[in-house]
Design an enzyme around this catalytic site. Structure first.
Site, PDB file in Angstrom:
ATOM      1  N   TYR A 183     -24.108 -92.823 -10.271  1.00 45.37           N
ATOM      2  CA  TYR A 183     -24.688 -93.876 -11.090  1.00 45.37           C
ATOM      3  C   TYR A 183     -26.187 -94.063 -10.834  1.00 45.37           C
ATOM      4  CZ  TYR A 183     -25.457 -98.319 -13.372  1.00 45.37           C
ATOM      5  OH  TYR A 183     -25.971 -99.300 -14.176  1.00 45.37           O
TER       6      TYR A 183
ATOM      7  N   ARG B 297     -33.836-106.717 -19.479  1.00 43.19           N
ATOM      8  CA  ARG B 297     -33.457-106.294 -18.135  1.00 43.19           C
ATOM      9  C   ARG B 297     -34.714-105.734 -17.492  1.00 43.19           C
ATOM     10  NH1 ARG B 297     -31.549-102.019 -17.231  1.00 43.19           N
ATOM     11  NH2 ARG B 297     -31.478-101.210 -19.345  1.00 43.19           N
TER      12      ARG B 297
ATOM     13  N   ASP C 140     -15.202 -56.181 -41.927  1.00 44.84           N
ATOM     14  CA  ASP C 140     -16.653 -56.281 -41.741  1.00 44.84           C
ATOM     15  C   ASP C 140     -16.948 -55.789 -40.313  1.00 44.84           C
ATOM     16  OD1 ASP C 140     -19.362 -57.268 -41.844  1.00 44.84           O
ATOM     17  OD2 ASP C 140     -18.674 -59.040 -40.752  1.00 44.84           O
TER      18      ASP C 140
HETATM   19  C1  GDG Z   1     -28.537-100.547 -23.742  1.00 43.78           C
HETATM   20  C2  GDG Z   1     -29.715 -99.841 -24.421  1.00 43.78           C
HETATM   21  C3  GDG Z   1     -28.955-100.828 -26.587  1.00 43.78           C
HETATM   22  C4  GDG Z   1     -30.238-110.456 -21.333  1.00 43.78           C
HETATM   23  N1  GDG Z   1     -30.561-111.435 -20.508  1.00 43.78           N
HETATM   24  C5  GDG Z   1     -29.512-112.267 -20.449  1.00 43.78           C
HETATM   25  C6  GDG Z   1     -28.533-111.791 -21.284  1.00 43.78           C
HETATM   26  N2  GDG Z   1     -28.991-110.644 -21.811  1.00 43.78           N
HETATM   27  C7  GDG Z   1     -28.263-109.806 -22.765  1.00 43.78           C
HETATM   28  C8  GDG Z   1     -28.888-109.881 -24.117  1.00 43.78           C
HETATM   29  C9  GDG Z   1     -28.440-108.579 -24.741  1.00 43.78           C
HETATM   30  C10 GDG Z   1     -28.285-107.650 -23.528  1.00 43.78           C
HETATM   31  O1  GDG Z   1     -28.334-108.453 -22.370  1.00 43.78           O
HETATM   32  C11 GDG Z   1     -29.421-106.643 -23.446  1.00 43.78           C
HETATM   33  O2  GDG Z   1     -29.199-105.664 -24.393  1.00 43.78           O
HETATM   34  P1  GDG Z   1     -30.336-104.679 -24.910  1.00 43.78           P
HETATM   35  O3  GDG Z   1     -29.834-103.976 -26.099  1.00 43.78           O
HETATM   36  O4  GDG Z   1     -31.540-105.472 -25.208  1.00 43.78           O
HETATM   37  O5  GDG Z   1     -30.664-103.689 -23.697  1.00 43.78           O
HETATM   38  P2  GDG Z   1     -29.874-102.762 -22.601  1.00 43.78           P
HETATM   39  O6  GDG Z   1     -29.189-103.590 -21.591  1.00 43.78           O
HETATM   40  O7  GDG Z   1     -30.915-101.860 -22.057  1.00 43.78           O
HETATM   41  O8  GDG Z   1     -28.786-101.922 -23.396  1.00 43.78           O
HETATM   42  C12 GDG Z   1     -30.139-100.634 -25.638  1.00 43.78           C
HETATM   43  C13 GDG Z   1     -27.748-101.373 -25.856  1.00 43.78           C
HETATM   44  O9  GDG Z   1     -27.449-100.576 -24.707  1.00 43.78           O
HETATM   45  C14 GDG Z   1     -26.516-101.398 -26.765  1.00 43.78           C
HETATM   46  O10 GDG Z   1     -26.195-100.177 -27.292  1.00 43.78           O
HETATM   47  O11 GDG Z   1     -29.334-101.750 -27.581  1.00 43.78           O
HETATM   48  O12 GDG Z   1     -31.169 -99.949 -26.305  1.00 43.78           O
HETATM   49  O13 GDG Z   1     -30.801 -99.679 -23.523  1.00 43.78           O
HETATM   50  O14 GDG Z   1     -27.205-108.720 -25.369  1.00 43.78           O
HETATM   51  O15 GDG Z   1     -28.407-111.011 -24.749  1.00 43.78           O
HETATM   52  N3  GDG Z   1     -27.367-112.414 -21.473  1.00 43.78           N
HETATM   53  C15 GDG Z   1     -27.157-113.590 -20.794  1.00 43.78           C
HETATM   54  N4  GDG Z   1     -28.072-114.072 -19.950  1.00 43.78           N
HETATM   55  C16 GDG Z   1     -29.257-113.466 -19.735  1.00 43.78           C
HETATM   56  O16 GDG Z   1     -30.061-113.941 -18.931  1.00 43.78           O
HETATM   57  N5  GDG Z   1     -26.008-114.245 -20.979  1.00 43.78           N
END
Ligand code: GDG
Length: 731
Positions: free
Chosen positions: A88, A275, A501
Site C-alpha cells: 500500500y 486530502r 492463409d
Molecule cells: C480519489 C481520486 C476521485 C474530505 N474532507 C472531509 C471529507 N472529505 C471527503 C469529501 C470527498 C472525499 O473526501 C474526497 O474525494 P475526492 O474525489 O476529492 O479525492 P480523493 O480522496 O483523492 O479520491 C479522486 C475519487 O477517488 C473518486 O473516484 O474523485 O480524483 O483521487 O467526498 O467530501 N469528508 C468528511 N469530512 C472531511 O473533513 N466527512
C-alpha cells in the site's frame, strides 16, 4: 443451481474499525462510493471484499471482525504491517500514485514493493476463491491497488464477468512506460471484460498504452486480446446529490453555516477541502491567494481563505515535506498580510463530520479546487450540490481535474499558473449575482443527473451488455462440439478442400516478414494433410509468388499468391490472371515512396501485380498519420486505373480490382466441386474468401470474432491444433 451474485472488491472496505477501551467499534463509511455501492452489496448474497483498515492483534480479534463484518455483507482481508508497507504505502502510493499523477521524480522503483504488491493481489484472489465464485457471478474490482487481480481471476475462471474501475487518472503511455513492471500491470488489467475511467482522456491514455506497449489492436471500442474483446469505457463518477442537497436544507446545517459566516464577520469566504496530497495543488493555491492580496490591497480584510486539509499518508516523506511547506506558506501569508483584526487564512489540518462539511460548503461564497491532477474530484460536486437550492456560489476548478470535463460552467484554471489562480479568485469575488446563479444552475443540473446511482446504473448496463454480446459470440467460437462436427464432416467427405492463409494462420506474424518461414511443424503438418487422397490443400496468401513458391511449392497441392493474382491451379505451374507490366505502378510507387521517405520504419514491397506499403516497424501513431495522407493522395489513381486498396495487418496494398482470394478460391471450388470446404485466415483480405465460399463451408477467422466467417478461433497456435486433429482423421 446457485444464484448469480455481484462481488465488489476494493483495497478498503467501506467501514472503519477503531478500538476504544479494548472494544472494537465498526463505523460505516459515509463516502459517496460506499453509499452508491450500498445499493448493490447489501442486496441478496452480494458481498464487498477488502481490507478493513485495521491490523488485528490476534486470531480471536480476526474472528470477531469477520463475524461482525459478515452481518454487513463485508468480507475482510487481513494484511500484516509489512504487507501494508510494501503493497500500500510502497507500490501503490510511492510508485503508482506519483506516476499516475505525472510526478515522475517522486516514484521509488523498489523491487520489494513490487513483490509485496504481487503477494497482496494474490491474497485478494485467494480470498475470492475462498468465498467461492461461480461463472455466472459479476466481479467489480476497484482501483489501482488491485491492477493484477482481474487477470488472476480470469485465469481461474474464463467465463466470469469481470470489470475494473480506476478512480485515479491513467497517464500518457510515455509516462506509464517508466514503471519497470508496466507490462505485468497491463496484463493484469486485461483480464477484465470492461475497464473504465472517469474521463475520455484517461481511457485514451490506457488504450494507447495497450496499443503501443503491448502491440494490441483496438477496433470497435474494444481491445482484442487472445480472442476476447475488452471494452474501454468512460463513466464519470457522481455523488449522492440528494443527500448533499437535503443536508443543505437541514436547519442544523443552515445554523452552522450562519455561525461560520458570523465567525468571519461575513467576509467573502473562499474554501478549499482536500486530502493532504501533492496532486491537489495546495501550495500553488496558496501562492495564487498571496498574489491576490499583494496585487489587490483593497481586498485585505475583506476575504478569508478557509483551508481544510484532511490528514493522509503523512508517514510518507513527500507528504511530510508538503505538510511543512503548507505550514510555512500559511504562516508567511498570515504574518505578512494579516493584522490584529484579520487573519487571511484559516487553516485546519483535520477531518470534520459530514454535517459540518456541508455547513462549510453552504457558508462559502467561493470554492476552489486547484488539483495539479485529479481523477475526478468529488469535493467540487459536493459544493455544487449543496448550493443547488440557493444557486449562489462560484466554483473555481482546475482543468486537470476529471470533473472539469463536466462542470464547464466553473471558472476553469490552469493550476500551475499562479496568475490564473489569482485572476479566477478576483473574478469570482466580483462576479455579479446573475452570472453566479446562471453558472451554478447549469453545473447543478449535471451533478444532479449524473449522480452516483446513475453512474452505477449505466456501468452495470454496459457491463451486462458486453457479457451478453460475448455469450452470443462464443457460440461461434470453435469449441469441442463444433470441432467434432467439422472433423466428422472431413472424415466422411469424398472431396475435401482446405484453403489456408499463410501469415498469421499457419505461422505467427513477424516484424520482419521475410523471417516468417514455414516451421518444421507446419511442413510436417502440410505433408500429412496432403497424404489424404480425397483432399486438396491450397495455401491462399498475399505474399509474392516467388517467395511462396520457394517456401511451399511441394508442400501443398496448389498455391495462390498475391491475393489471387497468381495461382498454380490446375497444373502446378504459376500463372497470372493479369496482363504483365502494369502501368499504374509508376505513379503509385512514386506516391508510396514519398511516404517511405517521411516515415522511419516503413518500406515498399513490390509484387508483380501489386505494391505494398509496410509499416509494422514504424511508430504506430506516426504511420497512421501518414496513411491518412497516403490514402488521400492515392484516391484519384485508384479510380483512374481501376485499382483497389486493401488494408491488412500493418500493411496497405494497392492492386487491380476484381481479383481477390475469394475469386481465386472459387475457381478451384467450381472445378473441383468439393463436398467439404475448410477455409482459415486472419487477415481482412481473407474476408473475400469467407464471403464468397458456399454458405455451408467451415470458414474460420483467426484471432477475432468480427468477421463474415461462420466461426472464429482464438489464435494462430489453435489453428495448428485444429489441423493436427484433422490430420489424425486421415485413414
Ligand atoms: C480519489 C481520486 C476521485 C474530505 N474532507 C472531509 C471529507 N472529505 C471527503 C469529501 C470527498 C472525499 O473526501 C474526497 O474525494 P475526492 O474525489 O476529492 O479525492 P480523493 O480522496 O483523492 O479520491 C479522486 C475519487 O477517488 C473518486 O473516484 O474523485 O480524483 O483521487 O467526498 O467530501 N469528508 C468528511 N469530512 C472531511 O473533513 N466527512
Amino acid at each position: 443451481m446457485s444464484k448469480k451474485r455481484t462481488i465488489i472488491i476494493s483495497n478498503r472496505l467501506p467501514v472503519r474499525i477503531e478500538k476504544h477501551n479494548g472494544e472494537l467499534q465498526f463505523i460505516p463509511s459515509e463516502g459517496g462510493l460506499a453509499t452508491g455501492l450500498g445499493s448493490i452489496f447489501k442486496k441478496g448474497k452480494n458481498i464487498w471484499i477488502g481490507w478493513p483498515g485495521y491490523v488485528p492483534e490476534n486470531d480471536s480479534e480476526k474472528a470477531i471482525i469477520s463475524e461482525k463484518l459478515a452481518e454487513m455483507s463485508l468480507v475482510p482481508i487481513f494484511l500484516t504491517k509489512k504487507q501494508l508497507k510494501g503493497f500500500y504505502e510502497g507500490f501503490s502510493n510511492e510508485i503508482l500514485w506519483p506516476i499516475f499523477h505525472y510526478r515522475l521524480s517522486y516514484a521509488v522503483y523498489d523491487e520489494g514493493y513490487w513483490n509485496s504488491y504481487k503477494e497482496v493481489n494474490d491474497l485478494f484472489f485467494k480470498k475470492v476463491k475462498e468465498v467461492g465464485v461461480n461463472p455466472k457471478d459479476e466481479v467489480w474490482v476497484h482501483d489501482y491497488q488491485l491492477m493484477l487481480l482481474p487477470n488472476l481471476l480470469r485465469e481461474h475462471n474464463p467465463e466470469l464477468a469481470i470489470s475494473y474501475f480506476q478512480h485515479i487518472p491513467f497517464p500518457p503511455d510515455e509516462v506509464f512506460r517508466y514503471i519497470p513492471w508496466r507490462d505485468e500491470l497491463l496484463e493484469g488489467l486485461l483480464g477484465a471484460d470492461l475497464i473504465a475511467f472517469h474521463t475520455f482522456t484517461d481511457a485514451q491514455h490506457f488504450r494507447n498504452a495497450c496499443v503501443n506497449l503491448m502491440d494490441l489492436s483496438f477496433e470497435n471500442h474494444s481491445l482484442h486480446v487472445r480472442g476476447r474483446d475488452i471494452f474501454i469505457e468512460v463513466f464519470p463518477m457522481g455523488i449522492d446529490f440528494d443527500k448533499f442537497s437535503a443536508l443543505s436544507q437541514k436547519e442544523v446545517v443552515q445554523k452552522k453555516a450562519e455561525e461560520i459566516k458570523e465567525s468571519f464577520d461575513h467576509k467573502k469566504l473562499i474554501i478549499s477541502v482536500d486530502r493532504l496530497d501533492y496532486s491537489k495543488g495546495i501550495t500553488m493555491r496558496l501562492r495564487g491567494y498571496e498574489k491576490l492580496l499583494k496585487t489587490n490591497p483593497n481586498l485585505c480584510g475583506k476575504v478569508v481563505l478557509y483551508m481544510l486539509v484532511v490528514p493522509s499518508r503523512d508517514t510518507v516523506d513527500q507528504y511530510r515535506q508538503l505538510l511543512d511547506e503548507i505550514d510555512r506558506l500559511v504562516g508567511h501569508i498570515n504574518s505578512v498580510f494579516g493584522d490584529n483584526q484579520w487573519t487571511p487564512i484559516a487553516y485546519f489540518y483535520t477531518s470534520i463530520p459530514i454535517e459540518d462539511l456541508c455547513a462549510l460548503y453552504l457558508a462559502a461564497d467561493i470554492c476552489i479546487v486547484s488539483s495539479l491532477r485529479d481523477g475526478m474530484n468529488l469535493v467540487c460536486k459536493e459544493y455544487v450540490a449543496t448550493k443547488a437550492h440557493s444557486q449562489d456560489g462560484v466554483l473555481i476548478l482546475s482543468e486537470l481535474a476529471g470533473a472539469s470535463k463536466e462542470l464547464s460552467e466553473s471558472l476553469l484554471i490552469n493550476p500551475s499558473s499562479i496568475s490564473d489562480i489569482t485572476q479566477a479568485l478576483h473574478l469570482a469575488i466580483h462576479m455579479p449575482i446573475d452570472e453566479r446563479r446562471n453558472r451554478m444552475r447549469k453545473n447543478a443540473k449535471v451533478v444532479q443527473e449524473f449522480n452516483i446511482f446513475h453512474w452505477i446504473r449505466i456501468f452495470f448496463i454496459r457491463f451486462r451488455e458486453i457479457k451478453a454480446a460475448q455469450k452470443k459470440h462464443t457460440t461461434r467460437k470453435i469449441n469441442e462440439k463444433i470441432k467434432d462436427t467439422l472433423l466428422t464432416a472431413y472424415s466422411s467427405a469424398k472431396k475435401s478442400l482446405l484453403l489456408l492463409d499463410y501469415d498469421g494462420t499457419l505461422v505467427p506474424l513477424q516484424k520482419d516478414a521475410s523471417a516468417a518461414k514455414p516451421t518444421s511443424e507446419v511442413i510436417a503438418l502440410l505433408k500429412k494433410l496432403k497424404q489424404n487422397s480425397l483432399s486438396q490443400v491450397v495455401i491462399v496468401s498475399g505474399r509474392s509468388y516467388q517467395e511462396l513458391g520457394t517456401w511451399l511449392s511441394t508442400k501443398a497441392d496448389y498455391l495462390i499468391a498475391e491475393h489471387g493474382i497468381w495461382s498454380t491451379y490446375p497444373d502446378g505451374k504459376w500463372k497470372s490472371n493479369m496482363p504483365p507490366s502494369p502501368t499504374w505502378k509508376i505513379p503509385v510507387r512514386r506516391i508510396m515512396s514519398r511516404y517511405v521517405y517521411l516515415t522511419p520504419g516503413a518500406h515498399i514491397e513490390e509484387k508483380t501485380h501489386s505494391l505494398v506499403w509496410h509499416y509494422r516497424s514504424a511508430e504506430l501513431g506516426h504511420a497512421n498519420l501518414r496513411i491518412g495522407e497516403l490514402k488521400e493522395r492515392l484516391r484519384y489513381l485508384l479510380v483512374q486505373y481501376d485499382l483497389e486498396l486493401l488494408e491488412g495487418n500493418k500493411v496497405i496494398e494497392v492492386k487491380p480490382c476484381g481479383i481477390d482470394k475469394g475469386s481465386a478460391s472459387m475457381e478451384i471450388v467450381n472445378n473441383y466441386q468439393p463436398d467439404f470446404i475448410l477455409a482459415i485466415g486472419d487477415d481482412v483480405t481473407d474476408e473475400d474468401m469467407f464471403y464468397q465460399l458456399p454458405q455451408e463451408s467451415f470458414t474460420i477467422k483467426v484471432g477475432s470474432e468480427h468477421s463474415s466467417a461462420r466461426f472464429y478461433t482464438e489464435n494462430q497456435a489453435s489453428v495448428l491444433e485444429l489441423l493436427k486433429e484433422l490430420a489424425e482423421k486421415i485413414k
